[in-house]
Scaffold this active site. Structure first.
Site, PDB file in Angstrom:
ATOM      1  N   GLU A 169       0.738  -1.364   0.011  1.00  0.00           N
ATOM      2  CA  GLU A 169      -0.148  -0.089  -0.025  1.00  0.00           C
ATOM      3  C   GLU A 169       0.907   1.284   0.009  1.00  0.00           C
ATOM      4  O   GLU A 169       0.656   2.033   0.811  1.00  0.00           O
ATOM      5  CB  GLU A 169      -1.191   0.049   1.184  1.00  0.00           C
ATOM      6  CG  GLU A 169      -1.773  -1.445   1.284  1.00  0.00           C
ATOM      7  CD  GLU A 169      -2.780  -1.275   2.485  1.00  0.00           C
ATOM      8  OE1 GLU A 169      -2.881  -0.570   3.153  1.00  0.00           O
ATOM      9  OE2 GLU A 169      -3.503  -2.243   2.689  1.00  0.00           O
ATOM     10  N   GLU A 276      -6.130 -10.855  -0.668  1.00  0.00           N
ATOM     11  CA  GLU A 276      -6.995 -10.676   0.477  1.00  0.00           C
ATOM     12  C   GLU A 276      -8.372 -10.377   0.165  1.00  0.00           C
ATOM     13  O   GLU A 276      -9.216  -9.633   0.699  1.00  0.00           O
ATOM     14  CB  GLU A 276      -6.714  -9.337   1.115  1.00  0.00           C
ATOM     15  CG  GLU A 276      -4.958  -9.050   1.403  1.00  0.00           C
ATOM     16  CD  GLU A 276      -4.545  -8.100   1.951  1.00  0.00           C
ATOM     17  OE1 GLU A 276      -5.553  -7.254   2.678  1.00  0.00           O
ATOM     18  OE2 GLU A 276      -3.303  -7.556   2.215  1.00  0.00           O
TER      19      GLU A 276
HETATM   20  O1  G3I Z   1      -2.466  -7.823  19.150  1.00  0.00           O
HETATM   21  C1  G3I Z   1      -2.977  -6.531  19.717  1.00  0.00           C
HETATM   22  C2  G3I Z   1      -3.690  -6.903  21.158  1.00  0.00           C
HETATM   23  O2  G3I Z   1      -2.448  -7.187  21.886  1.00  0.00           O
HETATM   24  C3  G3I Z   1      -4.410  -5.643  21.472  1.00  0.00           C
HETATM   25  O3  G3I Z   1      -4.659  -5.786  22.874  1.00  0.00           O
HETATM   26  C4  G3I Z   1      -5.486  -5.175  20.642  1.00  0.00           C
HETATM   27  C5  G3I Z   1      -6.241  -3.967  21.130  1.00  0.00           C
HETATM   28  O4  G3I Z   1      -5.495  -2.712  20.645  1.00  0.00           O
HETATM   29  O5  G3I Z   1      -4.838  -4.899  19.504  1.00  0.00           O
HETATM   30  C6  G3I Z   1      -4.128  -6.109  18.758  1.00  0.00           C
HETATM   31  O6  G3I Z   1      -3.656  -5.790  17.600  1.00  0.00           O
HETATM   32  C7  G3I Z   1      -4.594  -5.703  16.498  1.00  0.00           C
HETATM   33  C8  G3I Z   1      -4.322  -6.572  15.392  1.00  0.00           C
HETATM   34  O7  G3I Z   1      -5.110  -6.409  14.349  1.00  0.00           O
HETATM   35  C9  G3I Z   1      -4.426  -7.954  15.813  1.00  0.00           C
HETATM   36  O8  G3I Z   1      -5.663  -8.379  16.076  1.00  0.00           O
HETATM   37  C10 G3I Z   1      -4.521  -3.846  15.880  1.00  0.00           C
HETATM   38  O9  G3I Z   1      -4.717  -3.240  16.985  1.00  0.00           O
HETATM   39  C11 G3I Z   1      -5.374  -3.951  14.848  1.00  0.00           C
HETATM   40  O10 G3I Z   1      -5.011  -2.725  14.169  1.00  0.00           O
HETATM   41  C12 G3I Z   1      -5.045  -5.142  13.731  1.00  0.00           C
HETATM   42  O11 G3I Z   1      -5.866  -4.880  12.658  1.00  0.00           O
HETATM   43  C13 G3I Z   1      -5.321  -5.594  11.411  1.00  0.00           C
HETATM   44  C14 G3I Z   1      -5.006  -4.467  10.279  1.00  0.00           C
HETATM   45  O12 G3I Z   1      -4.704  -5.197   9.070  1.00  0.00           O
HETATM   46  C15 G3I Z   1      -4.041  -3.580  10.759  1.00  0.00           C
HETATM   47  O13 G3I Z   1      -4.077  -2.517  10.006  1.00  0.00           O
HETATM   48  C16 G3I Z   1      -6.444  -6.686  10.860  1.00  0.00           C
HETATM   49  O14 G3I Z   1      -6.390  -7.504  11.861  1.00  0.00           O
HETATM   50  C17 G3I Z   1      -6.096  -7.268   9.742  1.00  0.00           C
HETATM   51  O15 G3I Z   1      -6.990  -8.062   9.215  1.00  0.00           O
HETATM   52  C18 G3I Z   1      -5.514  -5.862   8.605  1.00  0.00           C
HETATM   53  O16 G3I Z   1      -5.199  -6.622   7.479  1.00  0.00           O
HETATM   54  C19 G3I Z   1      -4.819  -5.595   6.378  1.00  0.00           C
HETATM   55  C20 G3I Z   1      -3.734  -6.293   5.713  1.00  0.00           C
HETATM   56  O17 G3I Z   1      -2.663  -6.571   6.364  1.00  0.00           O
HETATM   57  C21 G3I Z   1      -3.127  -5.140   4.514  1.00  0.00           C
HETATM   58  N1  G3I Z   1      -4.441  -4.913   3.652  1.00  0.00           N
HETATM   59  C22 G3I Z   1      -5.346  -4.560   4.380  1.00  0.00           C
HETATM   60  C23 G3I Z   1      -6.095  -5.465   5.447  1.00  0.00           C
HETATM   61  C24 G3I Z   1      -7.258  -4.798   5.999  1.00  0.00           C
HETATM   62  O18 G3I Z   1      -6.865  -3.571   6.780  1.00  0.00           O
END
Ligand code: G3I
Length: 370
Positions: A169, A276
């Protein structure tokens, strides 16, 4: 007269019996077909087309979803475990456990692994961009840190990971701009992209290296991604493929937009993968953004949503099969409607082929009945 009546009665009874046995026979055959077919996995239906994959977390692999993953998919992508923040939280500290769990699962189930992602603006730890006295890091030091990160991570999984989303991205969503205004870009300029691919290729020359992005069917963004990857290719940078993320929804993309994207990027001699895939049941690009932040309280997967979704899945897989020479992989983002990253937008989404009980939805049968 009586004998004629009894003859006609006998004849009509026989006809009903024949019709009934045919009908039940057909239904049981259909059920048998579906039940036998459902023992066939997505990956089996598509083994002569492309690798079928899915994004997973270590937590999900410890649940009943693990069986579905092994049955239907031939590749896994760590949803978060291999991103810079989760795997390299502090400069001299790596956290391998989650990524190792996913790679071990893949090995045990004879599956491939797509690495995701080496360089991205999100989920990147602040230490990377911070210099010795707390100021912004120099370009030279940041590139060295990038090189150390990529070399360490790619080397660890050399031979286990066949493909990497090297840069994710980097193109801005604003059609008036080119590269996204990230710390990577502000500190290093455009050069960080080529460097990332060079470092990854040096660490594992056999890995297939992708540039990955979303809204790749949006003509304005597609043209700017094309400009980037063509420039990399022309400069001899070791890029091998483009990842169309495929965060689509019931009303996008069109068949024409999707075909154009696959044709454009493959025309550069690059592999194309859908990396994805999900089809949000709410309209709009990138999975159906909340409209003006309106929270949608609808928590039911309506028949209308299901019909629109199965039509979209049918269309995109018709296109995927048409371009099987150009398309080397299709990966779903998340396993089933039990959990989707899209759920975090103030409403439940139902974007995948399996329902919350891990059962195939109508869209699944549209995808496999070809
Ligand atoms: O692991 C921490 C946990 O310790 C904490 O308690 C919790 C609350 O803050 O956060 C957890 O981390 C989260 C992580 O997912 C794991 O669940 C992050 O906050 C959260 O931002 C993260 O979101 C991920 C996102 O990318 C990040 O931008 C999504 O699961 C994931 O599906 C998403 O995937 C992205 C691809 O990598 C790139 N393309 C877009 C796609 C969707 O956004």
């Amino acid at each position: 007269m009586n004998s004629m009546k009894s003859y006609l009665l006998l004849l009509s009874t026989l006809c009903i019996a024949v019709l009934f046995s045919r009908c039940t026979g057909k239904m049981s055959a259909q059920n048998a077909t579906q039940s036998s077919r459902s023992t066939k996995g997505l990956k089996d239906y598509y083994k002569n087309y492309f690798t079928m994959g899915v994004a997973v977390s270590p937590r999900e692999l410890r649940t009943d979803a693990a069986k579905l993953v092994a049955e239907h998919f031939a590749s896994v992508t760590p949803e978060n475990a291999m991103k810079m923040g989760p795997i390299h939280p502090r400069e001299n500290e790596y956290f391998w456990s989650d990524a190792d769990t996913i790679v071990a699962f893949a090995k045990k189930n004879k599956m491939k692994v797509r690495g995701h992602t080496l360089v991205w603006h999100a989920q990147t730890p602040n230490w990377l961009f911070t210099g010795a006295n707390g100021d912004t890091v120099s370009k030279q030091l940041l590139l060295q840190r990038m090189k150390d990160h990529i070399t360490t991570v790619v080397n660890r999984y050399k031979g286990s990971i066949y493909a990497w989303d090297v840069v994710n991205e980097a193109i801005d969503d604003n059609n008036q701009l080119y590269l996204r205004n990230t710390a990577w870009y502000r500190i290093c300029g455009e050069e960080f992209i080529a460097k990332a691919f060079e470092y990854a290729h040096a660490a594992d020359p056999k890995a297939v290296l992708f540039y990955n992005d979303y809204n790749t069917e949006n003509p304005g963004k597609r043209d700017r991604i094309f400009k980037l990857v063509k420039g990399l290719k022309d400069a001899g940078v070791p890029i091998h493929g483009v990842g169309l993320q495929g965060h689509w929804s019931v009303n996008n993309p069109s068949r024409e937009e999707l075909e154009q994207s696959i044709k454009m990027f493959s025309s550069l001699g690059l592999q194309v993968q859908v990396t994805e895939l999900d089809v949000s049941v709410y309209a709009g690009r990138q999975g159906g953004q909340l409209i003006n932040g309106q929270r949608d309280t609808s928590s039911t997967f309506t028949a209308e949503m299901e019909q629109q979704q199965l039509e979209k899945y049918k269309m995109v897989f018709d296109v995927f099969r048409k371009y099987k020479k150009e398309l080397t992989g299709v990966t779903f983002w998340n396993i089933s409607d039990r959990y989707s990253w899209l759920d975090g937008r103030g409403r439940k989404n139902y974007p995948l082929l399996f329902d919350r009980n891990l059962q195939p939805k109508k869209a699944f049968w549209e995808v496999v009945n070809f």
